[in-house]
Design a protein around this motif. Structure first.
Motif, PDB file in Angstrom:
ATOM      1  N   PRO A   1      32.769  -7.747 -14.249  1.00 53.34           N
ATOM      2  CA  PRO A   1      34.107  -7.646 -14.851  1.00 53.34           C
ATOM      3  C   PRO A   1      35.205  -8.322 -14.032  1.00 53.34           C
ATOM      4  CG  PRO A   1      33.544  -5.588 -13.767  1.00 53.34           C
ATOM      5  CD  PRO A   1      32.342  -6.472 -13.636  1.00 53.34           C
ATOM      6  N   ALA A   2      35.142  -9.655 -13.942  1.00 55.33           N
ATOM      7  CA  ALA A   2      36.123 -10.382 -13.137  1.00 55.33           C
ATOM      8  C   ALA A   2      37.047 -11.226 -14.005  1.00 55.33           C
ATOM      9  CB  ALA A   2      35.404 -11.238 -12.098  1.00 55.33           C
ATOM     10  N   ASP A   3      36.573 -12.379 -14.490  1.00 54.89           N
ATOM     11  CA  ASP A   3      37.408 -13.274 -15.288  1.00 54.89           C
ATOM     12  C   ASP A   3      37.347 -12.897 -16.768  1.00 54.89           C
ATOM     13  OD1 ASP A   3      39.021 -15.370 -16.036  1.00 54.89           O
ATOM     14  OD2 ASP A   3      37.448 -16.899 -15.895  1.00 54.89           O
ATOM     15  N   CYS A   4      37.513 -11.623 -17.058  1.00 56.15           N
ATOM     16  CA  CYS A   4      37.350 -11.149 -18.437  1.00 56.15           C
ATOM     17  C   CYS A   4      37.857  -9.718 -18.556  1.00 56.15           C
ATOM     18  CB  CYS A   4      35.864 -11.176 -18.830  1.00 56.15           C
ATOM     19  SG  CYS A   4      34.833  -9.985 -17.916  1.00 56.15           S
ATOM     20  N   TYR A   5      37.913  -9.251 -19.798  1.00 58.42           N
ATOM     21  CA  TYR A   5      37.913  -7.822 -20.090  1.00 58.42           C
ATOM     22  C   TYR A   5      36.472  -7.506 -20.446  1.00 58.42           C
ATOM     23  CZ  TYR A   5      42.957  -8.198 -20.003  1.00 58.42           C
ATOM     24  OH  TYR A   5      44.256  -8.425 -19.597  1.00 58.42           O
ATOM     25  N   VAL A   6      35.892  -6.542 -19.759  1.00 59.82           N
ATOM     26  CA  VAL A   6      34.436  -6.485 -19.742  1.00 59.82           C
ATOM     27  C   VAL A   6      33.818  -6.093 -21.080  1.00 59.82           C
ATOM     28  CG1 VAL A   6      34.178  -4.103 -18.890  1.00 59.82           C
ATOM     29  CG2 VAL A   6      32.478  -5.854 -18.278  1.00 59.82           C
TER      30      VAL A   6
ATOM     31  N   LEU B   1      17.631 -14.628 -13.410  1.00 53.54           N
ATOM     32  CA  LEU B   1      18.525 -13.551 -13.826  1.00 53.54           C
ATOM     33  C   LEU B   1      19.937 -14.105 -13.769  1.00 53.54           C
ATOM     34  CD1 LEU B   1      19.024 -10.560 -14.599  1.00 53.54           C
ATOM     35  CD2 LEU B   1      19.141 -10.060 -12.145  1.00 53.54           C
ATOM     36  N   MET B   2      20.666 -14.002 -14.881  1.00 54.80           N
ATOM     37  CA  MET B   2      22.020 -14.545 -14.981  1.00 54.80           C
ATOM     38  C   MET B   2      23.048 -13.470 -14.641  1.00 54.80           C
ATOM     39  SD  MET B   2      23.697 -17.300 -16.146  1.00 54.80           S
ATOM     40  CE  MET B   2      25.273 -17.842 -16.806  1.00 54.80           C
ATOM     41  N   ASP B   3      24.064 -13.858 -13.881  1.00 54.28           N
ATOM     42  CA  ASP B   3      25.180 -12.960 -13.566  1.00 54.28           C
ATOM     43  C   ASP B   3      26.459 -13.754 -13.800  1.00 54.28           C
ATOM     44  OD1 ASP B   3      27.130 -11.310 -12.470  1.00 54.28           O
ATOM     45  OD2 ASP B   3      26.240 -11.223 -10.464  1.00 54.28           O
ATOM     46  N   HIS B   4      27.161 -13.466 -14.901  1.00 58.51           N
ATOM     47  CA  HIS B   4      28.394 -14.197 -15.195  1.00 58.51           C
ATOM     48  C   HIS B   4      29.560 -13.227 -15.310  1.00 58.51           C
ATOM     49  CE1 HIS B   4      29.235 -13.251 -19.432  1.00 58.51           C
ATOM     50  NE2 HIS B   4      27.983 -13.514 -19.793  1.00 58.51           N
ATOM     51  N   ASP B   5      30.781 -13.806 -15.355  1.00 61.15           N
ATOM     52  CA  ASP B   5      31.964 -12.935 -15.338  1.00 61.15           C
ATOM     53  C   ASP B   5      32.894 -13.162 -16.522  1.00 61.15           C
ATOM     54  OD1 ASP B   5      33.003 -15.386 -14.415  1.00 61.15           O
ATOM     55  OD2 ASP B   5      34.472 -14.402 -13.121  1.00 61.15           O
ATOM     56  N   GLY B   6      32.348 -13.648 -17.653  1.00 62.30           N
ATOM     57  CA  GLY B   6      33.063 -13.565 -18.916  1.00 62.30           C
ATOM     58  C   GLY B   6      34.154 -14.569 -19.192  1.00 62.30           C
TER      59      GLY B   6
ATOM     60  N   ARG C   1      41.848 -13.751 -18.430  1.00 59.64           N
ATOM     61  CA  ARG C   1      40.886 -12.751 -18.923  1.00 59.64           C
ATOM     62  C   ARG C   1      40.923 -12.574 -20.437  1.00 59.64           C
ATOM     63  NH1 ARG C   1      41.997  -7.475 -15.815  1.00 59.64           N
ATOM     64  NH2 ARG C   1      44.028  -8.365 -15.286  1.00 59.64           N
ATOM     65  N   ARG C   2      42.051 -12.907 -21.044  1.00 61.97           N
ATOM     66  CA  ARG C   2      42.163 -12.661 -22.486  1.00 61.97           C
ATOM     67  C   ARG C   2      41.212 -13.548 -23.293  1.00 61.97           C
ATOM     68  NH1 ARG C   2      47.693 -15.426 -24.911  1.00 61.97           N
ATOM     69  NH2 ARG C   2      47.005 -17.592 -24.637  1.00 61.97           N
ATOM     70  N   ASP C   3      40.711 -14.634 -22.696  1.00 60.63           N
ATOM     71  CA  ASP C   3      39.781 -15.508 -23.422  1.00 60.63           C
ATOM     72  C   ASP C   3      38.539 -14.757 -23.881  1.00 60.63           C
ATOM     73  OD1 ASP C   3      41.382 -17.765 -23.262  1.00 60.63           O
ATOM     74  OD2 ASP C   3      40.456 -18.487 -21.413  1.00 60.63           O
ATOM     75  N   SER C   4      38.158 -13.721 -23.145  1.00 60.86           N
ATOM     76  CA  SER C   4      36.980 -12.935 -23.551  1.00 60.86           C
ATOM     77  C   SER C   4      37.219 -12.266 -24.906  1.00 60.86           C
ATOM     78  CB  SER C   4      36.632 -11.889 -22.486  1.00 60.86           C
ATOM     79  OG  SER C   4      37.748 -11.043 -22.212  1.00 60.86           O
ATOM     80  N   LEU C   5      38.441 -11.838 -25.154  1.00 54.04           N
ATOM     81  CA  LEU C   5      38.785 -11.233 -26.446  1.00 54.04           C
ATOM     82  C   LEU C   5      38.720 -12.274 -27.570  1.00 54.04           C
ATOM     83  CD1 LEU C   5      41.807  -9.128 -25.226  1.00 54.04           C
ATOM     84  CD2 LEU C   5      39.824  -8.157 -26.393  1.00 54.04           C
ATOM     85  N   ILE C   6      39.200 -13.479 -27.274  1.00 53.77           N
ATOM     86  CA  ILE C   6      39.214 -14.534 -28.288  1.00 53.77           C
ATOM     87  C   ILE C   6      37.800 -14.943 -28.659  1.00 53.77           C
ATOM     88  CG2 ILE C   6      39.938 -16.896 -28.783  1.00 53.77           C
ATOM     89  CD1 ILE C   6      42.316 -16.417 -26.857  1.00 53.77           C
ATOM     90  N   VAL C   7      36.973 -15.193 -27.649  1.00 53.53           N
ATOM     91  CA  VAL C   7      35.594 -15.623 -27.926  1.00 53.53           C
ATOM     92  C   VAL C   7      34.849 -14.556 -28.721  1.00 53.53           C
ATOM     93  CG1 VAL C   7      33.365 -16.219 -26.880  1.00 53.53           C
ATOM     94  CG2 VAL C   7      35.481 -17.169 -25.930  1.00 53.53           C
ATOM     95  N   ASP C   8      35.055 -13.303 -28.370  1.00 59.00           N
ATOM     96  CA  ASP C   8      34.361 -12.223 -29.080  1.00 59.00           C
ATOM     97  C   ASP C   8      34.751 -12.165 -30.554  1.00 59.00           C
ATOM     98  OD1 ASP C   8      32.594  -9.951 -29.127  1.00 59.00           O
ATOM     99  OD2 ASP C   8      34.355  -8.653 -29.190  1.00 59.00           O
TER     100      ASP C   8
END
Length: 307
Positions: free
Chosen positions: A38-43, A7-12, A80-87
């Motif tokens: 919801p840690a290193d990201c915007y969830v 089971l994977m648990d990551h923080d974005g 955290r903004r990297d989550s927006l870019i990758v998406d």
């Protein structure tokens, strides 16, 4: 051959998506689900990007769950903004509809359910803070026996941490971010009998993301997964960036490339060393990834992503 249940648990963070991509290439692994903490990201974008990656790789039966836990010390917004870019990467937005399911339960409740229903103990692959694990254990102490081990990217044992004193006032520089986000929860997991294999900064500091390697991923651009990996690493190549989560996750695929060392440790939960993983006599015994065949690791991830 029975597959290893994970089971994977990551923080974005950027490398969390890449660790997920690597895990999905391992044929001996049965991935039971992915929890996004919801840690290193915007969830919301982190959950979205995770589902798009699973779709792209053809594993849309694997459910994703959004954890609702909260930490003590937020990651910087710049991280955290990297989550927006990758998406928003074009390669992840070629299809109009997502088929990878987002479960209605919170990530912590999903973790409890998956562990309870699993036919045998499950390995938790954690590349973010341990908060979702701690909350799940608090809600359902019986699941401790269903956790085979935790493989975790976190901590710094004999090297400085990566929580910069200039960004976090009152810190002495010994903390690593995945601990510092919520050291109290990490300490709660330390109080259990669960086996912990950690990938600390001591090792990751020696395995950088290099321009040469990113360019090699680009030369495999006819492989969509390698292309995506190269695009993700291109986002971070201007800064010092290391194989944190990917190095930790590769242990599940090629453990023979690593040497482990046992330490007795504790988690510091307050004061100027909050978030430090400290070596102390009589502390919790953990195994830390101590050495890795770096060239073989680089070759392994290039090979795995060539698809």
């Amino acid at each position: 051959m029975n597959k290893q249940l994970v089971l994977m648990d990551h923080d974005g963070g950027v490398d969390d998506y890449l660790a997920t991509m690597l895990l999905l290439t391992m044929e001996h692994i049965e991935l039971l689900g992915v929890v996004v903490t919801p840690a290193d990201c915007y969830v919301q974008p982190a959950v979205s990007a995770t589902r798009k990656i699973i779709d792209l790789m053809g594993f849309s039966h694997i459910p994703v769950a959004e954890s609702t836990v909260r930490g003590i010390n937020p990651f910087p917004r710049l991280y955290r903004r990297d989550s927006l870019i990758v998406d928003h990467l074009p390669i992840l937005n070629q299809n109009e509809f997502l088929t990878t399911p987002l479960v209605k339960q919170t990530g912590q409740d999903f973790m409890v359910q998956v562990l309870r229903e699993a036919p045998e103990p499950v390995t938790l692959m954690v590349t973010g803070p341990l908060t979702t694990v701690a909350v799940a254990l608090e809600k359902a102490p019986d699941i401790e026996s269903k956790i085979a081990k935790i493989v975790w990217m976190g901590g710094a044992l004999n090297v400085p941490g990566n929580v910069e004193k200039s960004l976090e006032a009152g810190q002495d520089g010994s903390a690593e971010w995945n601990v510092y986000w919520d050291a109290v929860s990490a300490a709660q997991v330390w109080e259990t009998q669960i086996e912990i294999i950690m990938c600390p900064l001591d090792l990751t500091n020696n395995v950088p993301v290099t321009s040469d390697l990113v360019q090699k991923m680009g030369k495999q651009r006819h492989y969509p997964i390698s292309d995506l990996a190269g695009q993700c690493y291109a986002l971070v190549i201007p800064q010092d960036y290391y194989f944190w989560d990917v190095l930790a996750t590769a242990y599940l695929g090629r453990p023979e490339l690593y040497e482990l060392r046992e330490w007795e440790t504790e988690i510091i939960t307050s004061g100027i060393s909050q978030g430090r993983t400290k070596i102390v006599s009589g502390g919790k015994r953990i195994l830390a990834m101590d050495k890795v065949d770096k060239d073989a690791f680089y070759s392994y991830i290039l090979q795995q992503w060539a698809r």
